[in-house]
Write a protein that holds these residues in place. Structure first.
Motif, mmCIF file in Angstrom:
data_model
loop_
_atom_site.group_PDB
_atom_site.id
_atom_site.type_symbol
_atom_site.label_atom_id
_atom_site.label_comp_id
_atom_site.label_asym_id
_atom_site.label_seq_id
_atom_site.Cartn_x
_atom_site.Cartn_y
_atom_site.Cartn_z
ATOM 1 N N GLY A 63 69.251 50.796 30.294
ATOM 2 C CA GLY A 63 68.945 49.373 30.380
ATOM 3 C C GLY A 63 67.651 49.119 31.136
ATOM 4 N N GLN A 64 67.479 49.878 32.213
ATOM 5 C CA GLN A 64 66.241 49.726 32.990
ATOM 6 C C GLN A 64 65.029 50.183 32.193
ATOM 7 O OE1 GLN A 64 67.489 52.032 36.349
ATOM 8 N NE2 GLN A 64 67.901 50.226 37.607
ATOM 9 N N GLU A 65 65.213 51.276 31.453
ATOM 10 C CA GLU A 65 64.100 51.752 30.619
ATOM 11 C C GLU A 65 63.688 50.680 29.625
ATOM 12 O OE1 GLU A 65 63.424 55.774 29.043
ATOM 13 O OE2 GLU A 65 65.484 56.181 29.666
ATOM 14 N N GLN A 66 64.678 50.054 28.999
ATOM 15 C CA GLN A 66 64.348 49.037 28.014
ATOM 16 C C GLN A 66 63.681 47.836 28.681
ATOM 17 O OE1 GLN A 66 63.337 48.823 25.219
ATOM 18 N NE2 GLN A 66 65.030 48.651 23.762
ATOM 19 N N ARG A 67 64.072 47.554 29.916
ATOM 20 C CA ARG A 67 63.415 46.443 30.624
ATOM 21 C C ARG A 67 61.955 46.778 30.911
ATOM 22 N NH1 ARG A 67 68.229 45.954 34.659
ATOM 23 N NH2 ARG A 67 66.819 44.889 36.092
ATOM 24 N N VAL A 68 61.692 48.044 31.268
ATOM 25 C CA VAL A 68 60.301 48.463 31.450
ATOM 26 C C VAL A 68 59.547 48.307 30.128
ATOM 27 C CG1 VAL A 68 58.755 50.401 31.966
ATOM 28 C CG2 VAL A 68 60.842 50.067 33.314
ATOM 29 N N ALA A 69 60.231 48.705 29.043
ATOM 30 C CA ALA A 69 59.591 48.607 27.729
ATOM 31 C C ALA A 69 59.278 47.149 27.385
ATOM 32 C CB ALA A 69 60.477 49.234 26.660
#
Ligand SMILES: Nc1ncnc2c1ncn2[C@@H]1O[C@H](COP(=O)(O)OP(=O)(O)OP(=O)(O)O)[C@@H](O)[C@H]1O
Ligand SMILES: [Mg+2]
Lengths: 237, 386
Positions: free
Chosen positions: A149-155
């Motif tokens: 989820g955090q990765e997608q938020r960075v994305a």
């Protein structure tokens, strides 16, 4: 009503694979206006990603015309498209696609390296974008130190850091658990409501789609029903 | 428009193993190149510093080395009073020398090598700057005594002070050691020329060495001597004479360096190519993503080329580090013209190191050309599906 941001006219996209012709999109027409939030649904292989890619200028139509922000994508060269994409499109992938060797900050900064912004300006924009997705405290983490989820938020931060006119998201919650998916949709919803960002979302998930103002369906490359939510009002600037 | 350098550096660090293996292959290539070139450079420096610009050496017509040359007493007498020869008081600065070879075993080895013995006159010391006795004393004129270059004494058996060695049937005693600032005759044994004449039962000499007044005198004199049909001699500047010798030895070494390192470079280039193909395959989707973000085909191409060059430069540095210790090694080889021993140092000079870096970089660049072009040629949609 103002001019549409996206104007897809009579677009057909055919792929040839192993001698067989696949019609991914069949005479599709579509218009999006500033502030629209469209969820594109449909079974696997119906051409959703293909349509998104045509709007992003990373694939080319077989027939028809795609106009985004008044620009005819069909007539642009590869390198013109790259520059144009950097300035106008924010693209969010199902698999996040962060560069593993770069930190969250550096990933978000990547598209800004192609702009004329100074280092200080870049830093400010990156921090704003990461703040918007609630990851100011994870700035210097590497992707492998982050949850999905955090990765997608960075994305997402990477997609919006250039302040694009059009955000394209291809199943952004497809690889996430329900809670993370919910968070992602909340962020997209906020971007649409509060910053009036135009978003086109491809999803299989009806719940995710319910965040959008309108839904359309693709079936075997044909765009069908229009389902507009009553609660949604166009915000025109 | 370019991808940040740290992107490449971190990718290099992330795959340390394959990076290091590739860098090492390139490093070995560079090291071998450097070692052979350092040898050639050492010979160059030894021989080119050996000639004095105003010294002229006279040999028999058709001779390439002192060893197969002969000059008669009459020749010598004619030569030293020629116009243009420098004088000290009323004595011409000219000397006639006689060369012979003795075979001596090397220290710690059973096989040996030829060592040059030079019979010299009193003027020889004046004509050869840098000669210095570092231990013992000089030989007495007319005696069967010898001074040995320090470096030869160190490398061969039985040539220390007090030792005796045999030339034909006569024993000579080593009475001193000398050095001569790294010049070619630092690989020689010097004895009195009159003694050597009687020992070898020769009446004449091998060569004549003369100091001339100036550069013009050198040109004029050498033309005059060489062109004289009665003399059958040739005169060249001492510098040219040594450079010709070095040309043979170091030229062959340089050719060897180029040949070996070219073959190794091809191998290292393929290793680099493999590494970069693997990197491109592993990062295909990432390449697609970067293109979506707006990076051009060219910036992808440049990034992969740069990464490979960076790996190659790491390799080149490894190679230089491998070759550098040679600087402290002194060695000898047979002079390829005279087949006698020449002592010299490996010289890993700054320009050689710079060239080694360039050489490594070029291997990296050429090796990564195809993989990098492949990376830049992907269609974005195909790359993203990888
Ligand atoms: N690069 C390609 N080469 C050949 N065929 C392709 C290519 N891209 C897509 N297709 C075909 O076009 C059709 C539509 O593909 P697309 O990826 O747009 O579907 P989708 O609706 O996004 O499906 P999913 O929900 O599984 O992601 C499919 O039949 C697919 O096999
Ligand atoms: Mg898809």
């Amino acid at each position: 009503m103002s001019e549409p941001i996206v104007r897809v006219r009579n677009v057909t996209k055919r792929f040839v694979r192993d001698g067989f012709e696949v019609i991914a999109l069949d005479q599709v027409d579509l218009e999006l206006y500033e502030g629209d939030f469209l969820a594109l649904m449909g079974p696997s292989g119906s051409g959703k990603s293909t349509l998104l890619n045509l709007l992003a200028g990373i694939d080319r139509v077989t027939e028809g015309e795609v106009e985004v922000m008044g620009t005819q994508l069909t007539r642009m060269s590869e390198s013109q498209l790259a520059t144009w994409r950097n300035a106008h499109i924010g693209y969010i992938f199902q698999t996040f696609n962060l560069v593993p060797v770069l930190t969250a900050f550096e990933n978000v900064e990547l598209p800004l390296l192609l702009t004329k912004l100074s280092k200080a300006e870049r830093r400010r924009n990156v921090e704003t974008a990461l703040d918007l997705v609630g990851l100011s405290d994870r700035m210097h983490h590497q992707p492998k130190q982050l949850s999905g989820g955090q990765e997608q938020r960075v994305a997402i931060a990477r997609a919006i850091v250039t302040d694009p006119d059009l955000i394209l998201a291809d199943e952004p919650t497809g690889n996430l658990d329900a809670r993370s998916g919910e968070e992602i949709m909340q962020i997209l919803s906020t971007l649409n409501h509060e910053l009036n960002k135009t978003i086109m979302l491809v999803t299989h998930d009806p719940h995710a789609a319910s965040f959008a103002a309108e839904q359309r369906h693709l079936e075997k490359g044909v765009l069908t029903e229009v389902k507009e939510f009553a609660a949604r009002q166009h915000v025109t600037v | 428009m370019a991808l940040p350098l740290k992107y490449n550096i971190r990718n290099i660090v992330v795959r340390k193993g394959s990076t290091l293996a590739t860098a090492f292959t390139i490093g070995l290539t560079v090291a071998v190149y450097l070692m052979v070139m350092a040898l050639a450079r050492g010979i160059d420096l030894t021989l080119s510093s050996s000639g004095d610009p105003l010294n002229m050496i006279v040999l028999r017509e058709g001779s390439t080395a002192e060893l197969n040359s002969s000059v008669t007493r009459e020749n010598f007498n004619d030569l030293m009073y020629l116009d243009g020869v420098e004088r000290e008081g009323d004595k011409p600065l000219a000397t006639a020398e006689l060369i012979t070879l003795i075979y001596k075993p090397r220290k710690g080895m059973s096989q040996g090598s030829n060592v040059t013995v030079r019979g010299v006159g009193s003027m020889s010391f004046k004509l050869r700057s840098g000669f210095q006795t570092v231990a013992g004393r000089l030989f007495q004129p007319g005696m069967t005594e010898a001074v040995v270059s320090k470096r030869i004494a160190e490398r061969f058996q039985g040539l220390d002070i007090g030792d005796r060695f045999r030339i034909q049937t006569t024993d000579y005693t080593v009475v001193g050691l000398f050095d001569s600032a790294g010049k070619a005759f630092e690989s020689e044994i010097w004895v009195d020329s009159n003694s050597l004449q009687s020992t070898t039962k020769r009446d004449g000499y091998s060569s004549v060495l003369m100091r001339v007044k100036d550069q013009n005198a050198l040109t004029a004199l050498s033309k005059r001597i060489t062109d004289d049909p009665k003399l059958h001699l040739k005169a060249v500047s001492e510098r040219v004479f040594y450079e010709d010798q070095q040309g043979t030895a170091s030229g062959a070494l340089k050719a060897l360096a180029v040949f070996i390192s070219f073959i190794m470079a091809v191998g290292a280039g393929f290793a680099g190519m493999n590494t970069m193909y693997a990197a491109v395959a592993r990062r295909t989707k990432e390449i697609g993503t970067l293109r979506v973000l707006g990076f051009s085909r060219f910036s992808i191409l440049a990034s992969f080329l740069l990464e490979s060059v960076a790996i190659a430069l790491i390799g080149a540095v490894i190679g230089i580090l491998l070759a550098l210790p040679l600087n402290f090694i002194s060695t000898g080889t047979s002079n390829w013209v005279t087949f006698s021993e020449i002592a010299f140092n490996f010289r890993v000079t700054a320009d050689l190191m710079l060239f080694a870096l360039l050489f490594g970089g070029i291997i990296g660049l050429v090796g990564s050309l195809l993989p990098s072009i492949r990376a830049s040629r992907f269609k974005i949609v195909d790359a993203l599906r990888a």
